[in-house]
Design a protein around this motif. Sequence first.
Motif, PDB file in Angstrom:
ATOM      1  N   TRP A  40     -25.070 -22.018   7.223  1.00 16.18           N
ATOM      2  CA  TRP A  40     -26.264 -22.147   6.378  1.00 16.18           C
ATOM      3  C   TRP A  40     -27.055 -20.840   6.366  1.00 16.18           C
ATOM      4  N   PRO A  42     -30.682 -18.856   4.194  1.00 13.04           N
ATOM      5  CA  PRO A  42     -31.855 -19.071   3.333  1.00 13.04           C
ATOM      6  C   PRO A  42     -32.111 -17.925   2.367  1.00 13.04           C
ATOM      7  N   ASN A  71     -26.137 -21.884   0.715  1.00 18.32           N
ATOM      8  CA  ASN A  71     -27.372 -21.121   0.558  1.00 18.32           C
ATOM      9  C   ASN A  71     -28.494 -22.060   0.124  1.00 18.32           C
ATOM     10  N   LEU A  72     -29.484 -22.230   0.984  1.00 17.54           N
ATOM     11  CA  LEU A  72     -30.592 -23.151   0.727  1.00 17.54           C
ATOM     12  C   LEU A  72     -31.862 -22.391   0.370  1.00 17.54           C
ATOM     13  N   TRP A  74     -35.474 -20.964   0.571  1.00 19.23           N
ATOM     14  CA  TRP A  74     -36.276 -20.550   1.726  1.00 19.23           C
ATOM     15  C   TRP A  74     -37.347 -21.576   2.064  1.00 19.23           C
ATOM     16  N   TYR A  77     -35.708 -24.477   3.917  1.00 18.46           N
ATOM     17  CA  TYR A  77     -34.615 -24.179   4.828  1.00 18.46           C
ATOM     18  C   TYR A  77     -34.825 -24.726   6.243  1.00 18.46           C
TER      19      TYR A  77
END
Length: 424
Positions: A40, A42, A71-72, A74, A77
Amino acid sequence: MVIMLFVLSVFTGCSSTEKTASSDASKNESGNKPVQLKYWVPFSGGDGDFMKAMVAEFNKTNSDIQVEMLNLKWEEYYTKLRTAVASKQAPDVAVAHTSKLGELAPSNLIAELDQIAPNAGIEWDSFNQNILNATVFEGKHMAIPLDTHAMIMFYNKKILGDAGLLDGDGNPDFKPGADGFIDFLKQVKEKAPADVMPFVGTSNGNVPFWMWWSLYSQMDGKLLSEDGKKAAFNNEKGKEALQFISDLVHKDGLWPKNVKNGGEIFAAGKGAVNFNGVWSTGTFEKNQGLDFGVMTIPQLYDHEATWGDSHTLVLPVQKEDDPKRQEAAAVFANWLAENGAMWAKAGHVPSKTEVIESEEFKSLEYRSEYVEVVDQVNFMPNSDKLFPIGDILRANFDLVMNGQASVEEAINKAEKEVNDLLSK
């Protein structure tokens, strides 16, 4: 009917062949299935593309370990990371900012790495010690540093050159200290075109906060008391650093009010000096018409120092420990650090000394001009309340920037609010 049966047999054969190929692709050269890792990150900005390319390169060159990156956003996250750990569905490896480790480590959300590191080939002395020390809690290594990203100074060479304010090497020409820097900006205001801003930065939020911490750090200022239970910034040094920033706006008129995005103004060629993060390097160099230079934040007070943070790699706590997966995750994280020259394309400074000294890194334009920040960054203290403390300081510094409070009022108010927060 015969023709239809023949066609069907051909398609069935193709399908069978594809499944076999897929099955073969899922195995490595030894005939074993590779360890599949969830990763993972951010990275909402352009650096997400650089990390995606790094993961692709790792997967291409490592048959025993394969990584799937998610990709999460920000903003979501760390909440999602906490939830994933609590629900026993955590990724195998994740990016975490050094400034967040003060929350993650004491909450037992990430694994301690000292038992895992030797088998993964991690050598702690290969990292820059300033960056590494910020990831150590009670003598234990809790994260593998990937980089440091700090506040630095960008300057427009054309504007300063036309104003006669560059030295023989093409660097900004100003006398040492706060007064020398102010005098330099006043000369820019006097000699540059009327539509040029001598100093430009986003007026609210992170930039004033990061500037304050940079200047306050140059005077060896402390954010919290030694035990972390009280605010320690309401002093002459803290006020002087904030007053310098306030004067740029309200007294000397060198930093215009209400700037929404200082980076955009600088990129458009309408700002002489811009204090910003190293990640802006990758953005500015894409602008073919922008003739700019870069340097570390000037030493305006006792010694060189600046605000900075780091991206690190952590191993979130799993439902059940799996030494093989943990080792694979640490191998991957160490590979990212060892290939930091790829990551440096995003503007960040690699965490490993050998990467900084490599020709691959040195060949990148601009990066070597601010590489010294690896030793100049003053990391904020480890605290599980560091982020809300930052929110309090940003909000009160914004009052100063907007002309709604004096430096004295803002510092006093911030101290009270931080102490109230720490007492809970």
